[in-house]
Scaffold this active site. Sequence first.
Site, PDB file in Angstrom:
ATOM      1  N   LYS A  75       0.830  -1.208   0.000  1.00 24.94           N
ATOM      2  CA  LYS A  75       0.000   0.000   0.000  1.00 24.94           C
ATOM      3  C   LYS A  75       0.862   1.254   0.000  1.00 24.94           C
ATOM      4  CE  LYS A  75      -3.892  -0.176   0.020  1.00 24.94           C
ATOM      5  NZ  LYS A  75      -4.789  -0.421  -1.153  1.00 24.94           N
ATOM      6  N   TYR A  94       2.200   0.412  -4.565  1.00 25.20           N
ATOM      7  CA  TYR A  94       1.011   1.142  -5.033  1.00 25.20           C
ATOM      8  C   TYR A  94       1.021   2.517  -4.383  1.00 25.20           C
ATOM      9  CZ  TYR A  94      -1.199  -3.191  -6.748  1.00 25.20           C
ATOM     10  OH  TYR A  94      -1.501  -4.345  -7.424  1.00 25.20           O
ATOM     11  N   HIS A  96      -1.383   5.446  -5.883  1.00 22.53           N
ATOM     12  CA  HIS A  96      -2.695   6.085  -6.138  1.00 22.53           C
ATOM     13  C   HIS A  96      -2.655   7.548  -5.704  1.00 22.53           C
ATOM     14  CE1 HIS A  96      -4.542   2.312  -7.320  1.00 22.53           C
ATOM     15  NE2 HIS A  96      -3.991   1.743  -6.269  1.00 22.53           N
ATOM     16  N   ARG A 203     -14.115  -6.436 -27.410  1.00 25.60           N
ATOM     17  CA  ARG A 203     -13.982  -7.232 -26.186  1.00 25.60           C
ATOM     18  C   ARG A 203     -15.021  -8.359 -26.165  1.00 25.60           C
ATOM     19  NH1 ARG A 203     -10.570  -9.545 -23.197  1.00 25.60           N
ATOM     20  NH2 ARG A 203     -11.426 -10.128 -21.187  1.00 25.60           N
ATOM     21  N   VAL A 239     -17.143  -2.552 -14.302  1.00 24.23           N
ATOM     22  CA  VAL A 239     -16.812  -1.636 -15.408  1.00 24.23           C
ATOM     23  C   VAL A 239     -15.618  -0.765 -15.021  1.00 24.23           C
ATOM     24  CG1 VAL A 239     -19.227  -1.538 -16.135  1.00 24.23           C
ATOM     25  CG2 VAL A 239     -18.316   0.247 -14.663  1.00 24.23           C
ATOM     26  N   VAL A 267     -17.711  -4.404  -7.610  1.00 25.16           N
ATOM     27  CA  VAL A 267     -16.240  -4.484  -7.543  1.00 25.16           C
ATOM     28  C   VAL A 267     -15.630  -3.122  -7.899  1.00 25.16           C
ATOM     29  CG1 VAL A 267     -14.190  -5.752  -8.309  1.00 25.16           C
ATOM     30  CG2 VAL A 267     -16.403  -6.913  -8.206  1.00 25.16           C
ATOM     31  N   ILE A 269     -16.229  -0.387  -6.850  1.00 22.33           N
ATOM     32  CA  ILE A 269     -16.423   0.583  -5.762  1.00 22.33           C
ATOM     33  C   ILE A 269     -15.165   1.421  -5.531  1.00 22.33           C
ATOM     34  CG2 ILE A 269     -15.810  -1.087  -3.936  1.00 22.33           C
ATOM     35  CD1 ILE A 269     -18.537   1.625  -3.737  1.00 22.33           C
ATOM     36  N   ASP A 270     -13.980   0.850  -5.866  1.00 19.11           N
ATOM     37  CA  ASP A 270     -12.749   1.627  -5.639  1.00 19.11           C
ATOM     38  C   ASP A 270     -12.647   2.792  -6.628  1.00 19.11           C
ATOM     39  OD1 ASP A 270     -12.295  -0.035  -7.824  1.00 19.11           O
ATOM     40  OD2 ASP A 270     -10.182  -0.313  -7.369  1.00 19.11           O
TER      41      ASP A 270
END
Length: 372
Positions: A75, A94, A96, A203, A239, A267, A269-270
Amino acid sequence: MLIGCPREIKPQEFRVGLTPRAAAEAIAHGHAILVESGAGIGSGFTDDDYRAVGAELAETAAEVFARAEMIVKVKEPQAAERKMLREGQVLFTYLHLAPDVAQTRDLLDSGVTAIAYETVTDRDGRLPLLAPMSEVAGKLAPQVGAWTLQKANGGRGVLMGGVPGVGPAKVVVIGGGVVGTQAARVAAGMGADVMVLDKSLPRLRQLDDAFRNEFKTGFASATFTAELVAEADMVIGAVLVPGAAAPKVVTRAMLATMKPGAALVDVAIDQGGCFETSHATTHQDPIYEVDGIMHYCVANMPGAVARTSTLALGNATLPFLLDIADKGWRRACEDDPYLLDGLNVHAGQLTCYPVGLAQGLDVLSPKLALAQ
Ligand SMILES: NC(=O)c1ccc[n+]([C@@H]2O[C@H](COP(=O)([O-])OP(=O)(O)OC[C@H]3O[C@@H](n4cnc5c(N)ncnc54)[C@H](O)[C@@H]3O)[C@@H](O)[C@H]2O)c1
């Protein structure tokens, strides 16, 4: 190079940046490894596992940060860790940074050279150090969704695969990228009736070629999505529009058309969530109900399976880690433009354009940073 791996201190983070096997490979390349005592415990690795491959153990994070030339983590560094970073040190983890003004400021102030997993690219423009976590979250989604569907958890009481004489659950996966593909495969493997929706025809073609015997594909028009959501026992939101907040593909109004106790697993949600009624939850309290529909919206799903996630992340990061250690960050980035895409901060300057755009900060071209 002396490579240091501190214990993760972000709440509920059980992964570790360096596995004993990765440590062994780095040692075989002639590098030294310093691991904070207890760093691997959450992922099932003891201090002795690290000692056995020749790594040195440190009692404190402070010792790791003080001595290591490169820090390898999972993290983003927390405020206390950022105070221990210094000029000339390489940080590989990571980050971000885009929404994180405080961390960006601290990294710039520290003078560290920070390479972010999430912006390293590959030849196809994909994100090879994010993909393993998407694979994990995708495979987990039907598993947690199946649990959510159980009656005691507020769900419809429907079994994924049904039984002879009773049909299976209907699962709709919205977004057929890395997460969506793995989710669809597991849901189909559990015996569910699965449809994957995507907006990208290329896709959908790839998915149909590879998986036509496992699940169906459909074009994600608003009306078709609404029809399928109304019939579904479980909807998995997967998505992604790179760099943007997730589009809301299921609105609150659509919940009223759904079967009571159906499960929504968001999924995405992040990235803000792709269902209008989603808000981030934790592994301690993962689900909640809105208008009779159960929502599962855990933002760090891979944390639930820390050992698998650590191993998967380690497989992906190891070649880059060895490259940086063998050649030094500068030559490694000169030789590999995809690794250079990971350079976010160098010696007090921001080197990642999307982060600069998000925070209104000046950006030094990563190529110019190499020349400094
Ligand atoms: N919650 C977690 O713990 C966790 C873990 C890993 C990844 N994620 C998130 O999962 C999401 C998906 O990641 P991924 O790696 O599969 O991305 P990806 O880029 O591989 O796939 C995204 C897919 O969504 C499709 N798409 C975009 N807009 C759409 C729309 N309106 N309708 C239908 N399809 C649409 C794209 O065409 C693409 O195929 C991301 O938000 C990622 O951050 C969350």
